[in-house]
Design an enzyme around this catalytic site. Structure first.
Site, mmCIF file in Angstrom:
data_model
loop_
_atom_site.group_PDB
_atom_site.id
_atom_site.type_symbol
_atom_site.label_atom_id
_atom_site.label_comp_id
_atom_site.label_asym_id
_atom_site.label_seq_id
_atom_site.Cartn_x
_atom_site.Cartn_y
_atom_site.Cartn_z
ATOM 1 N N GLY A 1 -52.235 62.376 -55.338
ATOM 2 C CA GLY A 1 -53.024 61.631 -56.311
ATOM 3 C C GLY A 1 -54.355 62.280 -56.673
ATOM 4 N N ASN B 1 -46.051 63.835 -60.373
ATOM 5 C CA ASN B 1 -46.023 62.429 -60.761
ATOM 6 C C ASN B 1 -47.336 62.007 -61.401
ATOM 7 O OD1 ASN B 1 -45.279 59.777 -61.131
ATOM 8 N ND2 ASN B 1 -45.549 59.180 -59.023
ATOM 9 N N THR B 2 -48.392 61.930 -60.580
ATOM 10 C CA THR B 2 -49.678 61.433 -61.080
ATOM 11 C C THR B 2 -50.145 62.163 -62.338
ATOM 12 O OG1 THR B 2 -50.265 61.006 -58.798
ATOM 13 C CG2 THR B 2 -52.047 60.903 -60.399
ATOM 14 N N LYS C 1 -36.190 61.841 -49.742
ATOM 15 C CA LYS C 1 -37.459 62.523 -49.521
ATOM 16 C C LYS C 1 -38.176 61.720 -48.450
ATOM 17 C CE LYS C 1 -42.019 62.920 -51.467
ATOM 18 N NZ LYS C 1 -42.891 62.717 -52.604
ATOM 19 N N ALA D 1 -47.144 67.022 -54.687
ATOM 20 C CA ALA D 1 -48.461 66.389 -54.580
ATOM 21 C C ALA D 1 -49.614 67.342 -54.852
ATOM 22 C CB ALA D 1 -48.668 65.731 -53.229
ATOM 23 N N GLY D 2 -50.549 66.844 -55.611
ATOM 24 C CA GLY D 2 -51.789 67.569 -55.854
ATOM 25 C C GLY D 2 -51.826 68.340 -57.154
#
Ligand code: SF4
Lengths: 366, 262
Positions: free
Chosen positions: B159, B207-208, B98, B185-186
């Site tokens: 994040g 992830n976050t 990635k 993301a997001g």
């Protein structure tokens, strides 16, 4: 235009007045915002905001969690030499202090590096006092080459260098630079630094910027809290970090809040910073500079350090020795007294017990 | 091959939820997260991989049947991304990469141009390249032409947990690009993951939102269900959305009556 010019635009008295005159409504208004300006940061470090520490802490915790997760990067300092031509009133390595001066030979350095890396530490910070004679750039470069074999990230905290000199070190494996201004109040700076090349306030102030230009991946700034009024010092430190993040967005800028502790020699801390003030600086910095790393050293006591985790701290030193050769043999004549003398393993366990992951490796020389 | 398969780099994947491996309170949580999320693809920051440490080496915590997707986190330009990718391969992390190139530490937005350059180089070297990008159709097309295996537009800055803020742009990419579009993301909540999947995203990477949840393992399962639900809804074809309710007696009905009364 360098940060020196930016600093000239601020009258310290006006800044102090603004900070002192903040009202409770200003604090609640600012706390409701999502991003902050330097003016908002003044609000956060004001006396009025000091009663909002809990609210600030909640917000800071959430931001830290989002951006950095449940992890703290660990590193350790490694002192190469304590020869110093400067006369900083507050420092144990000061030229007038009668301490044994030493400098690690490359073989001794290997022993230190081996001993330190066996604790699991992968990020190190190499330190020297200021002596072009005993610790010239070539010597630092040789040391970097030696330690690169043992560690995955090498930062330096040495006397201010020229951009070209930093570039040479970057090419040889350095990825981070730490350089504290010590104190942003130029008048106090003059008093604290009565002799030696460190007297040059402007050259030092522009050092982080030279580091950014040289290709460093990360650059850390900070003021030695206690030398002048903490509110204005906290303001100018954060303003410096803010300036650097805007001008060099590709560089990871970090901030440190070293607080004065006792040391060899006698020096009375002019403006002591108590724990509440320390926490306020930390929280305000996290809110204002959300992506900026915040480092906490072993100058702080273990209980205090443990409780700061999650509130904004992203990096901490562990198992530190602040004397030359201290990982092989401890003698007790370090640059400052360590308040948290736990081993790397103890810090590791403590982080796990608090629900945080100790990160030993967060970069690799590529 | 099963009916609704997602194939990337020649591997038929059993889950459309990709997960991260950073930000957890402990690496030892990873097996549980993998288990409960059902995820097969796990992304790992090469900079964090510590082969020298038995215990802290996160690779040791990732179940062997997972597909590793090393990422170039920390790269500030194409050249660094390429070096990190090669390092990942040398470390034995496989061929997936990635590409994450971020030269802006303030908003942490990816640099599409540098990412494209790295994609071109790494695809030629035989990597299965998954570029992380700001959703932008033309660059995504160029990435496809350069040999990307999928493209990974962000839903919101990394994040932030703000959700699918780039919806319109991602939608266009899904319509126009014949590669898997993976929203990365997001995504902050399972409902937002479902939203991305309903839109037709091939997968989402989270992830976050999992790592920072009160119960990370529970949240991993919630995301798993949401991704499945969103995919099912996409396959079933969601009904057309009407902007306002249809009045029971049509406002323009008189026109028809007028005609008939003539
Ligand atoms: S603070 Fe640094 S420059 Fe000043 S005396 Fe100590 S070692 Fe020397």
């Amino acid at each position: 235009m360098s940060f020196y010019d930016v600093l000239q635009k601020y009258d310290k008295n006006v800044v102090m007045q603004k900070i002192q005159s903040v009202k409770a409504e200003d604090v609640t208004r600012v706390l409701a915002k999502e991003s902050y300006s330097p003016e908002d940061y003044m609000v956060l470090i004001s006396p009025a905001a000091s009663v909002y520490l809990e609210e600030m802490a909640r917000k800071a915790q959430q931001i830290t969690l989002q951006h950095f997760g449940r992890s703290v990067v660990l590193y350790a300092p490694l002192y190469l030499a304590n020869y110093c031509v400067n006369n900083c009133l507050y420092c144990g390595f000061n030229v007038h202090n009668k301490i044994e001066r030493r400098k690690l030979g490359l073989k001794e350095l290997v022993a230190e590096a081996k001993s330190l890396s066996s604790t699991g530490i992968r990020h190190i910070l190499l330190l020297t006092g200021e002596s072009k004679k005993h610790s010239p750039v070539e010597y630092i470069k040789d040391c970097v080459k030696v330690v690169s074999e043992f560690f995955s990230s090498v930062s330096i905290e040495v006397y201010p260098l020229e951009e070209e000199e930093y570039r040479l070190l970057v090419e040889n494996g350095v990825d981070g630079l730490t350089i504290y201004q010590e104190v942003y109040d130029e008048k106090v700076y003059e008093i604290m630094h009565p002799g030696g090349p460190k007297r040059d306030f402007k050259f030092r102030l522009e050092t982080p910027e030279r580091g950014c230009k040289s290709g460093m991946r990360s650059v850390g700034v900070g003021a030695l809290m206690g030398l002048a009024d903490w509110r204005s010092e906290a303001f100018f430190t954060a303003l410096h970090a803010y300036y650097l993040t805007n001008k060099y967005p590709e560089v990871d800028i970090s901030l440190s809040i070293p607080r004065m502790r006792p040391h060899a020699g006698s020096f009375e801390v002019p403006s002591p910073v108590d724990d509440r003030a320390f926490v306020q600086i930390l929280l305000a910095a996290r809110l204002f500079l959300r992506h900026v790393g915040i480092t906490i050293s072993t100058r702080e006591k273990s209980y205090f350090r443990d409780n700061l985790i999650g509130l904004g701290v992203t990096k901490m030193s562990a198992g530190s020795a602040t004397e030359v050769g201290g990982y092989v043999e401890k003698r007790g004549d370090g640059q400052f007294e360590i308040s948290d003398d736990r081993s790397v393993e103890e810090i590791r366990q403590m982080l796990y017990s608090k629900g945080f992951q100790p990160v030993f490796k967060d970069w690799q020389y590529i | 091959m099963s009916k609704d398969a997602l194939v990337i780099g020649g591997i038929e994947l059993r889950s459309r939820l990709f997960i991260g491996s950073g930000k957890y309170s402990s690496n030892s949580l990873i097996p549980q997260i993998v288990d409960r999320s059902g995820a097969q693809v796990v992304t790992v920051a090469v900079r964090r991989v510590d082969l020298a440490s038995e215990e802290e080496n996160m690779l040791n915590h990732i179940p062997k049947d997972c597909v590793l997707m090393p990422n170039t986190s920390g790269a500030r330009n194409a050249e660094e991304a390429v070096r990190i990718a090669r390092l990942a391969r040398a470390m034995g992390c496989g061929d997936w990469i990635k590409i994450e190139v971020i030269s802006d530490t303030k908003y942490l937005l990816p640099d599409n141009l540098e990412t494209l350059k790295a994609t071109e180089i790494l695809a030629k070297e035989g990597f299965v390249v998954l570029p992380y990008m700001c959703p932008e159709l033309m660059t995504a097309k160029r990435m496809r032409d350069a040999g990307a295996a999928a493209v990974m537009p962000l839903g919101a800055p990394i994040g932030t947990n703000k959700g699918l803020r780039t919806k319109e742009l991602v939608k266009i990419m899904i319509e126009e690009i014949d590669l898997p579009i993976i929203v990365d993301a997001g995504i902050g909540k399972p409902s937002e993951a479902a939203e991305a999947m309903e839109l037709g995203a091939a997968a989402v990477l989270v992830n976050t939102a999992i790592a920072s949840a009160g119960d990370a393992v529970g949240m991993a399962e919630a995301f798993s269900l949401a991704v499945k639900a969103g995919r099912m809804a996409y396959l079933a074809g969601t009904g057309a959305v009407k902007n306002f309710a249809e009045a029971s007696s049509p406002l323009t009905g008189f026109l028809d009556k007028a005609v008939s009364k003539k």
